[in-house]
Design a protein around this motif. Structure first.
Motif, short mmCIF file in Angstrom:
data_model
loop_
_atom_site.label_atom_id
_atom_site.label_comp_id
_atom_site.label_asym_id
_atom_site.label_seq_id
_atom_site.Cartn_x
_atom_site.Cartn_y
_atom_site.Cartn_z
N TYR A 1 -4.64 -9.95 48.41
CA TYR A 1 -4.57 -8.36 47.99
C TYR A 1 -3.06 -8.34 47.99
O TYR A 1 -3.14 -7.34 46.97
CB TYR A 1 -5.59 -7.41 48.79
CG TYR A 1 -6.07 -6.14 48.60
CD1 TYR A 1 -6.57 -5.78 47.46
CD2 TYR A 1 -5.09 -5.52 49.53
CE1 TYR A 1 -6.53 -4.74 47.16
CE2 TYR A 1 -4.78 -4.59 49.05
CZ TYR A 1 -6.12 -3.53 47.17
OH TYR A 1 -6.07 -2.76 47.20
N GLU A 2 -2.52 -8.01 48.97
CA GLU A 2 -1.43 -7.73 49.46
C GLU A 2 -0.21 -8.59 48.22
O GLU A 2 0.82 -7.98 48.14
CB GLU A 2 -0.66 -8.29 50.72
CG GLU A 2 0.46 -8.06 50.85
CD GLU A 2 1.38 -7.90 52.50
OE1 GLU A 2 2.27 -7.61 52.90
OE2 GLU A 2 -0.43 -8.26 53.65
N LEU B 1 0.90 0.06 49.38
CA LEU B 1 0.82 -0.86 50.61
C LEU B 1 1.88 -0.28 51.56
O LEU B 1 2.20 -0.46 52.19
CB LEU B 1 0.79 -2.37 50.59
CG LEU B 1 -0.33 -2.80 50.29
CD1 LEU B 1 -0.14 -4.37 49.73
CD2 LEU B 1 -1.24 -2.07 50.84
N ARG C 1 -6.33 -6.83 54.65
CA ARG C 1 -5.85 -7.58 53.30
C ARG C 1 -6.41 -8.70 53.62
O ARG C 1 -5.30 -8.95 54.38
CB ARG C 1 -4.82 -6.42 52.40
CG ARG C 1 -4.46 -6.62 52.89
CD ARG C 1 -3.95 -5.66 53.41
NE ARG C 1 -1.70 -5.37 53.47
CZ ARG C 1 -0.88 -4.28 54.06
NH1 ARG C 1 -1.65 -2.90 54.68
NH2 ARG C 1 0.48 -4.09 54.07
N THR C 2 -6.46 -9.23 52.38
CA THR C 2 -6.02 -10.62 52.35
C THR C 2 -4.81 -10.94 52.29
O THR C 2 -3.86 -9.93 51.20
CB THR C 2 -6.71 -11.35 51.51
OG1 THR C 2 -6.54 -10.76 50.09
CG2 THR C 2 -8.52 -11.78 52.18
N VAL D 1 -10.15 -7.53 50.46
CA VAL D 1 -9.67 -5.46 51.43
C VAL D 1 -10.98 -5.74 51.88
O VAL D 1 -12.66 -4.85 51.30
CB VAL D 1 -8.82 -4.90 50.12
CG1 VAL D 1 -10.01 -4.60 49.54
CG2 VAL D 1 -8.66 -3.95 51.22
N ILE E 1 -7.60 1.65 52.98
CA ILE E 1 -7.07 0.28 53.44
C ILE E 1 -7.13 -0.02 55.04
O ILE E 1 -6.05 -0.08 56.04
CB ILE E 1 -5.53 -0.32 52.39
CG1 ILE E 1 -6.05 0.76 51.57
CG2 ILE E 1 -5.71 -1.79 52.42
CD1 ILE E 1 -6.77 -0.04 50.56
N THR F 1 -11.78 -1.57 53.16
CA THR F 1 -12.04 -0.41 53.30
C THR F 1 -12.51 0.78 53.67
O THR F 1 -14.04 0.09 53.69
CB THR F 1 -11.32 0.63 51.96
OG1 THR F 1 -12.61 0.33 51.27
CG2 THR F 1 -10.89 -0.70 51.07
N LEU G 1 -13.12 -11.92 56.64
CA LEU G 1 -12.09 -11.56 55.36
C LEU G 1 -11.02 -13.27 55.23
O LEU G 1 -10.39 -13.58 54.39
CB LEU G 1 -11.32 -10.46 55.91
CG LEU G 1 -10.46 -9.47 54.97
CD1 LEU G 1 -10.83 -9.89 53.54
CD2 LEU G 1 -9.65 -8.57 55.43
#
Length: 278
Positions: free
Chosen positions: A139-140, A149, A135-136, A124, A132, A126, A115
């Motif tokens: 993604y955020e 989130l 995540r990178t 992400v 979740i 999952t 990742l």
């Protein structure tokens, strides 16, 4: 009481127009779709047996019967796989435990390192329930305004059915909802049944339970987002299955230059670093 297998066969039968299979329409009928008689004839089984199967009174169809039903219903490859899976769990071949085990939330270090290599891309990790797990920052950056989130333990399935912001954020909300519900069937049966019957179903309401029983096999095309600040985003989805972990690594790639530029602008805003939840 029905079974997942019987529910799926009945739902597919109801969705098929007789004319599409070269059969007469039989005029106006109370029930939609294909008659039991027609399906039974095409599959080479009796109407009585098909009725027992759909009503859950027969839970152990042979492989030959399952394949014959798949042929008779003209199922595609994904639907055939789902039919075989439902036949397996309906027959009780899944391992049962005295106490339901919680979903696995730990992400292996090797997966976290993978990742990190994808930064600042949109990726992400999952599980099948929609948790979740990691995540990178990309993604955020894309998802932060969706509300997904905001929770201490983000879960996409719960977000879709309980947060009104989800329908505004995901342009194809119906398709995404079908995909998430379908993935619940692919989760370890003990984990998923305990979770979505005791935790999700009471708060998600009838829209969730209706989709769960329809067994719609998703196509998983582009992910389209109506981002409140970046506008319309089109993202291609690439999924790496992690079967030993019952997890998935999802990578989202801009489908056009407009989306790529919008994502770059979102990344330029203050954001956090790679996050793993355990």
């Amino acid at each position: 009481m029905g079974t997942p297998l019987g529910d799926f066969v009945r739902a597919k039968r109801d969705s098929i127009q007789p004319e599409s299979l070269g059969l007469p329409s039989h005029g106006r009928r109370r029930s939609p779709g294909l008659r039991r008689q027609d399906l039974a004839t095409r599959a080479g089984i009796s109407v009585e047996y098909l009725t027992r199967l759909e009503q859950g009174r027969d839970r152990n169809p042979s492989v030959a019967v399952v394949n014959a039903l798949a042929d008779a219903l003209s199922l595609d490859a994904a639907e055939r796989g789902h039919l075989r899976y439902l036949a397996k769990i309906t027959g009780g071949e899944c391992v049962a435990h005295a106490q339901p085990a919680p979903p696995r939330r730990e992400v292996r270090q090797a997966v976290l390192q993978t990742l990190r290599l994808l930064e600042p891309g949109i990726a992400v990790v999952t599980n099948r329930l929609g948790d979740i797990l990691a995540r990178t920052s990309g993604y955020e950056a894309v998802m932060r305004t969706s509300g997904l989130l905001d929770a201490e333990s983000p879960n996409l399935t719960r977000h879709l059915f309980t947060d009104p912001r989800a329908k505004a954020f995901f342009a194809d909300w119906d398709e995404i909802a079908d995909q998430q519900v379908f993935d619940l069937w692919l989760a370890p049966s003990v984990e998923s049944s305990e979770w979505f019957t005791t935790e999700l179903a009471p708060v998600a309401g009838p829209e969730f339970t209706h989709r769960l029983n329809r067994h719609v096999v998703p196509q998983r095309g582009e992910l389209r987002i109506d981002h409140p600040s970046a506008g319309a985003l089109r993202l291609l989805r690439e999924t790496l299955e992690l079967p030993d972990d019952a997890q998935q690594l999802l990578v989202l790639l801009p489908a056009d230059e407009q989306t790529a530029q919008a994502v770059d602008r979102l990344r330029d805003r203050p954001h956090g670093r790679l996050r793993a939840i355990s």
